[in-house]
Design a protein around this motif. Sequence first.
Motif, PDB file in Angstrom:
ATOM      1  N   VAL A 202       0.895  -1.349  -0.494  1.00 54.26           N
ATOM      2  CA  VAL A 202       0.438   0.230   0.001  1.00 54.26           C
ATOM      3  C   VAL A 202       1.004   0.871   0.140  1.00 54.26           C
ATOM      4  N   SER A 203       1.989   1.405   0.955  1.00 50.76           N
ATOM      5  CA  SER A 203       2.648   2.661   0.625  1.00 50.76           C
ATOM      6  C   SER A 203       3.281   2.850  -0.540  1.00 50.76           C
ATOM      7  N   LEU A 204       3.777   1.891  -0.569  1.00 51.21           N
ATOM      8  CA  LEU A 204       4.072   1.454  -2.396  1.00 51.21           C
ATOM      9  C   LEU A 204       4.192   1.715  -3.772  1.00 51.21           C
ATOM     10  N   ALA A 205       2.432   1.699  -3.389  1.00 50.07           N
ATOM     11  CA  ALA A 205       1.965   1.979  -4.910  1.00 50.07           C
ATOM     12  C   ALA A 205       1.799   3.097  -5.316  1.00 50.07           C
ATOM     13  N   PRO A 206       2.006   3.853  -4.946  1.00 53.56           N
ATOM     14  CA  PRO A 206       2.320   5.548  -6.298  1.00 53.56           C
ATOM     15  C   PRO A 206       3.873   5.725  -7.107  1.00 53.56           C
ATOM     16  N   VAL A 207       4.604   4.079  -6.438  1.00 53.98           N
ATOM     17  CA  VAL A 207       6.219   4.452  -7.119  1.00 53.98           C
ATOM     18  C   VAL A 207       6.589   4.120  -8.410  1.00 53.98           C
ATOM     19  N   PRO A 208       5.693   3.294  -9.152  1.00 54.67           N
ATOM     20  CA  PRO A 208       4.987   3.225 -10.840  1.00 54.67           C
ATOM     21  C   PRO A 208       5.390   4.594 -11.183  1.00 54.67           C
ATOM     22  N   LEU A 209       3.696   5.397 -10.360  1.00 61.04           N
ATOM     23  CA  LEU A 209       3.676   6.167 -10.923  1.00 61.04           C
ATOM     24  C   LEU A 209       4.750   7.291 -11.007  1.00 61.04           C
ATOM     25  N   ILE A 210       4.980   7.641  -9.726  1.00 60.68           N
ATOM     26  CA  ILE A 210       6.455   8.603  -9.969  1.00 60.68           C
ATOM     27  C   ILE A 210       7.404   8.226 -11.512  1.00 60.68           C
ATOM     28  N   ALA A 211       7.366   6.679 -10.964  1.00 59.54           N
ATOM     29  CA  ALA A 211       8.786   6.464 -12.467  1.00 59.54           C
ATOM     30  C   ALA A 211       7.917   7.209 -13.668  1.00 59.54           C
ATOM     31  N   ILE A 212       7.260   7.155 -14.194  1.00 62.63           N
ATOM     32  CA  ILE A 212       6.287   7.623 -15.583  1.00 62.63           C
ATOM     33  C   ILE A 212       6.368   9.251 -15.616  1.00 62.63           C
ATOM     34  N   PHE A 213       6.451   9.565 -14.224  1.00 65.60           N
ATOM     35  CA  PHE A 213       6.102  11.447 -14.299  1.00 65.60           C
ATOM     36  C   PHE A 213       7.230  11.541 -14.707  1.00 65.60           C
ATOM     37  N   THR A 214       8.258  11.007 -13.964  1.00 64.55           N
ATOM     38  CA  THR A 214       9.710  11.564 -13.996  1.00 64.55           C
ATOM     39  C   THR A 214      10.408  11.272 -15.415  1.00 64.55           C
ATOM     40  N   TYR A 215      10.408  10.251 -15.961  1.00 64.85           N
ATOM     41  CA  TYR A 215      10.513   9.618 -16.973  1.00 64.85           C
ATOM     42  C   TYR A 215      10.390  11.097 -18.168  1.00 64.85           C
ATOM     43  N   LEU A 216       8.710  11.708 -18.194  1.00 66.23           N
ATOM     44  CA  LEU A 216       8.668  12.498 -18.720  1.00 66.23           C
ATOM     45  C   LEU A 216       8.965  14.034 -18.392  1.00 66.23           C
ATOM     46  N   PHE A 217       8.754  14.071 -17.411  1.00 65.40           N
ATOM     47  CA  PHE A 217      10.034  15.235 -16.992  1.00 65.40           C
ATOM     48  C   PHE A 217      10.930  15.228 -17.508  1.00 65.40           C
ATOM     49  N   VAL A 218      12.161  14.750 -17.977  1.00 64.94           N
ATOM     50  CA  VAL A 218      13.421  14.490 -18.472  1.00 64.94           C
ATOM     51  C   VAL A 218      13.424  14.299 -19.296  1.00 64.94           C
ATOM     52  N   GLN A 219      12.208  13.659 -20.277  1.00 59.21           N
ATOM     53  CA  GLN A 219      11.822  14.434 -21.783  1.00 59.21           C
ATOM     54  C   GLN A 219      11.925  15.853 -22.489  1.00 59.21           C
ATOM     55  N   LYS A 220      11.354  16.676 -21.397  1.00 60.15           N
ATOM     56  CA  LYS A 220      10.736  17.533 -21.300  1.00 60.15           C
ATOM     57  C   LYS A 220      11.358  18.735 -21.111  1.00 60.15           C
ATOM     58  N   ILE A 221      12.440  18.730 -20.000  1.00 61.46           N
ATOM     59  CA  ILE A 221      14.544  19.772 -19.730  1.00 61.46           C
ATOM     60  C   ILE A 221      15.018  19.915 -20.396  1.00 61.46           C
TER      61      ILE A 221
END
Length: 652
Positions: A202-221
Amino acid sequence: MSGSDIDWEDDDPFEEQREQAESPMRRLIFDYGRPYWFPMIVGLFSSIFARALDLLPALLLAVAIDAVFDEAVFHEQVPLTVLPEAWLPTSDTEQFAFVVIVIAGSFVLGAVFHWLRNWGFNSFSQDVQHDVRTATYDKMQRLDMEFFSNKQTGEMMSVLSNDVNQLERFLNEGMNSATRLIVMVVGITFLLFWLNPQLALVSLAPVPLIAIFTYLFVQKIQPKYAAVRSSVGKVNSRLENNLGGINVIKSSNTEEYESDRVEDVSQNYYDKNWGAIWLRIKFFPGLQVISGIGFVLTFLVGGYWVLMDTAPGPFTGTLETGVFVAFIMYTQQLVWPMAQFGQVINMYQRAEASSERIFGLMDEEGRIEREVDSDALEVRDGSVEYDHVEFGYDDSERIIDDVSFDVDGGETVALVGPTGAGKSTVLKLLLRLYDVDDGSISIDGQDLRDVSLPSLRRSMGYVGQDSFLFYGTVEENITYGTFDADREEIIAAAKAAEAHDFIQNLPDGYDTMVGERGVKLSGGQRQRIAIARAVLKDPDILILDEATSDVDTETEMLIQRSIDDLTENRTTFAIAHRLSTIKDADMILVLEDGQIVERGSHEQLLANGGLYSHLWGVQAGEIDELPQEFIERAQRRQARTEVDLDIDADDD
């Protein structure tokens, strides 16, 4: 050209270098970081241990809650099962004191590891930054003059200063934060699964979403940071250019115009930087919200589990109060490093954009081939031969076209001609600031391309029209390149250049500071110091490029007398617009449009009635007697020169 006419979208002066840089971050860490592995390892392991100790208090708090307040069996608590039972206290008071002592000890030991971590990473980053900056400068100063003609000083300063500083920030803060993030995430994940695998999911459920969110950030920045690095260089170039020309700005009353131009490049930097900032300020709060979802879910599910004393939904088993408290604390601790992950990526992207410019510059290859095992030049007589030399700064136009001449050792050769005829370029080829495209230049039969550059340039002394002085004392500028000279030799050189008398009248004599670029001295004084520098070097071949252009007639007479002594029995090349200063040369070469159109002595050239005699007539004030053809050719040359200057200005 006004600032509004400039296209800022495609003007990174180092774009070509950035594209050819291979694995810049790998080279930074492994090539430049390898000599400093010890402080890096100390910082790395100290960071790991420090962060591991940071995780201990929450775990011990869970033990205290369950063992002391919920009367659980102390030695059966998960973190204490690794210790021998004989080491553990039995009474409630002793157990409580034991937990307090261990927590306090973890803070003290953690502080020690934090100090070692800071020492290690700071030492590593500073050493690597120093090596990268000095290596970049060393590479930059060894590049061909062609490279510098296409780059502005401020842009190169931006690489040596701003870009290198970006690397230091990543090597210190970035690597430190990355290590801390990895330890915290891995450590907390391990502890959560150790304490309760079901609630850990339950505590680590957001981790995959964080990985996707960060990948998109890297591509744009990434492209945004490349644009920011370029715009910083343009701001530096404009400021450096304006401060260097402050006399012209003031005398031309163009302060408002230049303020507008600075505002323009600053606005460009603002726009590029704000684009990156706007993306960051949208990313980090979003990342924090996603990370916070794990905390909310943990509190919701775990709180229900403890309060109701029954497993919710698909979960099974029991959840102790202390373990729930530990989960809350660890999940809260996990939110911060997850949010910091974006900061690490941010620093990495900035460092990568900078390292591309730095290592792209280091990989730059010039037109001049530098053979490390070339033989040293041996100057015997000082004879020089130009054999069908051709040269152009690019493929579009020949600047020097089929130039051939021989100079015997000890002779003085003068080069004259209209502006843009190629006189200075001919001598730059002798100094091998550029290599010939076709033909060859040799000294005493040795092709310049077959001898080492240091030995070639040690044999030559150069005095240019722009007598550049370094910030420092008069003595330091005279001895530049001949650093082991004593005071007697310095004074003798200054006397030979007719500089000793005015130097003595300066506030501190030879120890007087000359200011930036010698601004505290007049143009004539700077030229005489430059001549003294050449005299002190005692070169085999002397090159004088308008060496007396900034002095009055009387001083020119005195300097010319010294130059006559200096050039005696020494091969000398002189460029002069004042033809009276070179009329006694052994041979005069007259250039026009990159070709030698006349050659001979002063008397022979006057008798020929050609270009040289017309130039002499101009300086003698016989303008009315000049043929119309000469005047028309001068007008065409002037028009062509102005077009070239306009093109250069547009390129800038």
